[in-house]
Write an enzyme that holds these catalytic residues in place. Structure first.
Site, PDB file in Angstrom:
ATOM      1  N   CYS A 282       0.737  -1.143   0.094  1.00  0.00           N
ATOM      2  CA  CYS A 282       0.087  -0.063  -0.030  1.00  0.00           C
ATOM      3  C   CYS A 282       0.898   1.283  -0.132  1.00  0.00           C
ATOM      4  O   CYS A 282       0.374   2.507  -0.342  1.00  0.00           O
ATOM      5  CB  CYS A 282      -0.975   0.158   1.339  1.00  0.00           C
ATOM      6  SG  CYS A 282      -0.047   0.242   2.896  1.00  0.00           S
ATOM      7  N   GLU A 382      -6.059   1.964  -8.477  1.00  0.00           N
ATOM      8  CA  GLU A 382      -5.009   1.371  -7.845  1.00  0.00           C
ATOM      9  C   GLU A 382      -4.487   0.133  -8.813  1.00  0.00           C
ATOM     10  O   GLU A 382      -5.345  -0.583  -8.927  1.00  0.00           O
ATOM     11  CB  GLU A 382      -5.070   0.921  -6.442  1.00  0.00           C
ATOM     12  CG  GLU A 382      -4.052   0.332  -5.695  1.00  0.00           C
ATOM     13  CD  GLU A 382      -4.535  -0.232  -4.158  1.00  0.00           C
ATOM     14  OE1 GLU A 382      -5.664  -0.629  -4.145  1.00  0.00           O
ATOM     15  OE2 GLU A 382      -3.643   0.067  -3.141  1.00  0.00           O
TER      16      GLU A 382
HETATM   17  P1  NAD Z   1      -9.403  -6.849  -0.078  1.00  0.00           P
HETATM   18  O1  NAD Z   1     -10.117  -5.574   0.089  1.00  0.00           O
HETATM   19  O2  NAD Z   1      -9.986  -7.503  -0.959  1.00  0.00           O
HETATM   20  O3  NAD Z   1      -9.711  -7.740   1.311  1.00  0.00           O
HETATM   21  C1  NAD Z   1      -9.424  -7.145   2.691  1.00  0.00           C
HETATM   22  C2  NAD Z   1     -10.140  -8.108   3.642  1.00  0.00           C
HETATM   23  O4  NAD Z   1     -11.535  -7.603   3.520  1.00  0.00           O
HETATM   24  C3  NAD Z   1      -9.980  -9.545   3.628  1.00  0.00           C
HETATM   25  O5  NAD Z   1      -9.951 -10.091   4.881  1.00  0.00           O
HETATM   26  C4  NAD Z   1     -11.143  -9.810   2.812  1.00  0.00           C
HETATM   27  O6  NAD Z   1     -11.550 -11.502   3.289  1.00  0.00           O
HETATM   28  C5  NAD Z   1     -12.079  -9.019   3.208  1.00  0.00           C
HETATM   29  N1  NAD Z   1     -13.226  -8.793   2.253  1.00  0.00           N
HETATM   30  C6  NAD Z   1     -13.091  -8.758   0.679  1.00  0.00           C
HETATM   31  N2  NAD Z   1     -14.064  -8.597   0.234  1.00  0.00           N
HETATM   32  C7  NAD Z   1     -15.048  -8.138   1.204  1.00  0.00           C
HETATM   33  C8  NAD Z   1     -16.504  -7.807   1.064  1.00  0.00           C
HETATM   34  N3  NAD Z   1     -16.923  -7.598   0.002  1.00  0.00           N
HETATM   35  N4  NAD Z   1     -16.982  -7.560   2.305  1.00  0.00           N
HETATM   36  C9  NAD Z   1     -16.336  -7.750   3.433  1.00  0.00           C
HETATM   37  N5  NAD Z   1     -15.052  -8.208   3.665  1.00  0.00           N
HETATM   38  C10 NAD Z   1     -14.445  -8.462   2.331  1.00  0.00           C
HETATM   39  O7  NAD Z   1      -8.032  -6.365  -0.227  1.00  0.00           O
HETATM   40  P2  NAD Z   1      -6.781  -7.251  -0.448  1.00  0.00           P
HETATM   41  O8  NAD Z   1      -6.796  -7.344  -1.995  1.00  0.00           O
HETATM   42  O9  NAD Z   1      -6.655  -8.270   0.529  1.00  0.00           O
HETATM   43  O10 NAD Z   1      -5.396  -6.374  -0.044  1.00  0.00           O
HETATM   44  C11 NAD Z   1      -4.963  -5.448  -0.986  1.00  0.00           C
HETATM   45  C12 NAD Z   1      -5.608  -4.003  -0.597  1.00  0.00           C
HETATM   46  O11 NAD Z   1      -5.389  -3.550   0.586  1.00  0.00           O
HETATM   47  C13 NAD Z   1      -5.161  -2.708  -1.581  1.00  0.00           C
HETATM   48  O12 NAD Z   1      -5.916  -2.007  -2.006  1.00  0.00           O
HETATM   49  C14 NAD Z   1      -4.140  -2.162  -0.585  1.00  0.00           C
HETATM   50  O13 NAD Z   1      -3.864  -0.954  -0.939  1.00  0.00           O
HETATM   51  C15 NAD Z   1      -4.678  -2.097   0.749  1.00  0.00           C
HETATM   52  N6  NAD Z   1      -3.879  -2.168   1.741  1.00  0.00           N
HETATM   53  C16 NAD Z   1      -3.932  -0.824   2.407  1.00  0.00           C
HETATM   54  C17 NAD Z   1      -3.117  -0.798   3.581  1.00  0.00           C
HETATM   55  C18 NAD Z   1      -2.854   0.600   4.258  1.00  0.00           C
HETATM   56  O14 NAD Z   1      -2.550   0.794   5.394  1.00  0.00           O
HETATM   57  N7  NAD Z   1      -3.680   1.688   3.757  1.00  0.00           N
HETATM   58  C19 NAD Z   1      -2.049  -1.722   3.880  1.00  0.00           C
HETATM   59  C20 NAD Z   1      -2.004  -2.869   3.293  1.00  0.00           C
HETATM   60  C21 NAD Z   1      -2.929  -3.012   2.078  1.00  0.00           C
END
Ligand code: NAD
Length: 497
Positions: A282, A382
Site C-alpha cells: 500500500c 490502484e
Molecule cells: P480486500 O479488500 O480484497 O480484502 C481485505 C479483507 O476484506 C480480507 O480479509 C477479505 O476477506 C475481506 N473482504 C473482501 N471482500 C469483502 C467484502 N465484499 N465484504 C467484506 N469483507 C471483504 O484487500 P486485499 O486485496 O486483500 O488487499 C489489498 C488492498 O489492501 C490494496 O487495496 C491495498 O492498498 C490495501 N492495503 C492498504 C493498507 C493501508 O495501510 N492503507 C495496507 C495494506 C493493504
C-alpha cells in the site's frame, strides 16, 4: 486434500463445519497448499461469546502481566522468524528477504505492545476546584475485531491484536482467505507464549464472516485494512452498527523527482519502491513525477527496471515474486492494456513475463509508462502490480497540485538536495506520510501509520499512541474526600465544627 485448516475458538483449534472451502494456492505454481473454511454462523457466535467472557477476566489482569505476555510473544516470534518467513513466502510468493521483512515489521509492533503500561497512563490534576482532584483512567473496550488483507499476512495482524490485547481487550482476527496459514501460525505462537483462553480467536472466510462481525451486537471496535470499496463498506456498516471503526484502504503514491536530486539515488530507490513485493504494497510508489530536466533520467530508469527479474521465493537472485492470484494478474494486465489504448507510452511491458520452471505462476514483469495523464484509468485506479507511471511537470508547484488532486493520501516522497523545496513539499502536500529522500516512509511503531483522504476512513490510526487510543476509552474521575470532622457548605467552603 479435503480437510480445512482449523480456527481458534474458545482457546481450542477446531475444525470448521463449513461446507464451502477456499483454496490457498502457491502463486508461483497454483499448487493448493491448504483449504480455508468459511466460518459458520454457530462458529462466529461461539467465538464472540468466548471473547466476551474472556474480556471480563482479562481486563482485570495487571498491566505488567499483560505486558510480560507480549515480551514472551516477541521472544517466540524472533525464535521462529525464519520458519514464519518461509511459510509466508510460500503462500504469498514474496521473496524470502521480503517475507522476513514482513515478519520483522510485525515483531516491532509486538515490542511496542510490551511497553503498554506507559502507553495506558492517564492524566491527573490536583485542586481542579478547592479540594477536588481529577484523574483520567484508560480502559479497554471489549471484543475487538481485525480484518486483514493478503499483502502483509504477518505485519498487519500484528499491527492489531497484540496492542489491543495488551490494552486489556479480547480480539477476533479474520485474516485474508488468500494467505491464512501465516496468521494461524502467529496465533499458535501467541497461545504458546501463554495467552489465556479466549483472548484471541481466529475465524476464517470472506464477506459473510466480515459482515457478521461488523453487525454483531457484542463487538465494539473494528480495525480493517484492505481495498477502497471494501474499506468503505466496512466503515459504513460498522459505524451504522455503532462500532468504532478504523479502515485503512488503497493508495496511489507519488514520488517527486527534483532536478537537483542525485540521479543514482533517485533511480535505485524508484526501482525498489515500485517493483519490490511485485508492487503489492500500500506504500509502493506507483507514480514518478519528474520535475523539469529530471525527465531525462527516464531512459536510465527503463534500463534499471528492465534488469529486474521475478522468481520463486527461494531464488536468491529474484527481485520479486508473482502476484497473489490469477485474478490479481488479470486486473493488472487489463490496466496495462487500457493504458496503451488510452495513449500512454509503454516503455517496458511486463505482460508476457515468464519464469523458467514456473509456467503457471502469476508473473508480471517490471512495466514502465510515460506520458500518463490523470484522466487515464492507469492513473486513477490502484494497480497493485510492478507498474510505474511517469508524469512530467514543469515545477514543484505543479507536482504538489497533481499529488493534492489525487483522492488518495497514503504516502508520498520527494527526492531533492534543497532543504527549501523539501520543507515546502512536506508542508503543502495533502498526504499523511511523507518521505524526504526516503521512498517508502512507513513510520516505526512508536509513531502511528497515518494515511489520509481516500486511503483511510476513521479518526485514530494504527499502532503507536493512536493505536492504543483506538482500542481504549477514557474514564475521568473527579473526587473529593471529606474530613470526617468537617461540614461542607453548598459553596464548597469547608468549616471545621
Ligand atoms: P480486500 O479488500 O480484497 O480484502 C481485505 C479483507 O476484506 C480480507 O480479509 C477479505 O476477506 C475481506 N473482504 C473482501 N471482500 C469483502 C467484502 N465484499 N465484504 C467484506 N469483507 C471483504 O484487500 P486485499 O486485496 O486483500 O488487499 C489489498 C488492498 O489492501 C490494496 O487495496 C491495498 O492498498 C490495501 N492495503 C492498504 C493498507 C493501508 O495501510 N492503507 C495496507 C495494506 C493493504
Amino acid at each position: 486434500m479435503s480437510k480445512a485448516i482449523p480456527q481458534l475458538i474458545d482457546g481450542v483449534w477446531r475444525d470448521s463445519h463449513s461446507r464451502t472451502l477456499i483454496e490457498v494456492t502457491d502463486p508461483a505454481t497454483q499448487q493448493v497448499l491448504a483449504l480455508a473454511p468459511n466460518a459458520t454462523a454457530e462458529e462466529i457466535e461461539a467465538a464472540v461469546a468466548s471473547a466476551k467472557a474472556a474480556f471480563l477476566t482479562w481486563r482485570e489482569v495487571p498491566v505488567s502481566d499483560r505486558a510480560r505476555l507480549m515480551l514472551r510473544y516477541q521472544h517466540l516470534l524472533k525464535e521462529h522468524h525464519d520458519e514464519l518467513a518461509e511459510l509466508l513466502a510460500q503462500e504469498t510468493g514474496k521473496t524470502l528477504a521480503d517475507a522476513k521483512g514482513d515478519v520483522w515489521r510485525g515483531i516491532e509492533v509486538v515490542e511496542q505492545a510490551g511497553n503498554i503500561a506507559s502507553l495506558m497512563m492517564g492524566e491527573t490534576m490536583e485542586n481542579v476546584a478547592r479540594d477536588i482532584d481529577t484523574a483520567s483512567w484508560i480502559h479497554p473496550l471489549g471484543v475487538c475485531v481485525g480484518i486483514t488483507p493478503f499483502n502483509f499476512p504477518a505485519m498487519i495482524p500484528l499491527w492489531m491484536f497484540p496492542l489491543a490485547i495488551a490494552a486489556g481487550n479480547s480480539f477476533i482476527l479474520k485474516p485474508s482467505e488468500q494467505d491464512p496459514l501465516t496468521p494461524n501460525r502467529l496465533a499458535q505462537l501467541f497461545i504458546e507464549a501463554g495467552a489465556p483462553k479466549g483472548v484471541l480467536q481466529v475465524l476464517h472466510g470472506g464477506r459473510e464472516v466480515v459482515d457478521s462481525l461488523l453487525t454483531h451486537p457484542d463487538t465494539r471496535a473494528i480495525s480493517f485494512v484492505g481495498s477502497v470499496p471494501v474499506g468503505q463498506h466496512v466503515y459504513r456498516t460498522g459505524t451504522a452498527h455503532m462500532k468504532r471503526v478504523q479502515a485503512f484502504a488503497g493508495a496511489k503514491n507519488h514520488l517527486v523527482v527534483m532536478p537537483d536530486a542525485h540521479p543514482q539515488q533517485v533511480l535505485s530507490n524508484l526501482v525498489g519502491a515500485s517493483c519490490g513485493a511485485a508492487g503489492q504494497r500500500c506504500m509502493a510508489i506507483s507514480v514518478a513525477v519528474f520535475v523539469g530536466e529530471s525527465k531525462h533520467w527516464i531512459a536510465e530508469l527503463q534500463t534499471q527496471m528492465a534488469a529486474l527479474k521475478p522468481g520463486y521465493w527461494n531464488d536468491g537472485q529474484a527481485a520479486f515474486g508473482p502476484l497473489i492470484s490469477r485474478q490479481a494478474k488479470q486486473r493488472v494486465l487489463r490496466l496495462i492494456a487500457q493504458g496503451k489504448a488510452e495513449g500512454a507510452e509503454c516503455l517496458l511491458d511486463g505482460s508476457q513475463c515468464t519464469v523458467d520452471g514456473y509456467p503457471d505462476g502469476n508473473w508480471v514483469g517490471p512495466t514502465l509508462f510515460r506520458g500518463v495523464t490523470p484522466s487515464m484509468a492507469l492513473y486513477r485506479e490502484e494497480i497493485f502490480g510492478p507498474v510505474l507511471l511517469c508524469v512530467e511537470v514543469d515545477s514543484l508547484e505543479d507536482a504538489i497540485a497533481l499529488v493534492n488532486a489525487s483522492p488518495y493520501g497514503n504516502g508520498t516522497s520527494i527526492f531533492t538536495r534543497s532543504g527549501g523545496a523539501a520543507r515546502h513539499y512536506q508542508h503543502a502536500v495533502e498526504v499523511g506520510q511523507v518521505g524526504i529522500n526516503v521512498p517508502v516512509p512507513v513510520p516505526l511503531p512508536f509513531f502511528s501509520f497515518t494515511g489520509w483522504k481516500g486511503s483511510f476512513y476513521g479518526d485514530l490510526h494504527a499502532y503507536g499512541k493512536q493505536g492504543v487510543r483506538f482500542f481504549t476509552e477514557t474514564k475521568t474521575v473527579t473526587s473529593r474526600w471529606f474530613d470526617d470532622d468537617a461540614v461542607v457548605t453548598s459553596n464548597l467552603t469547608i468549616t471545621l465544627k
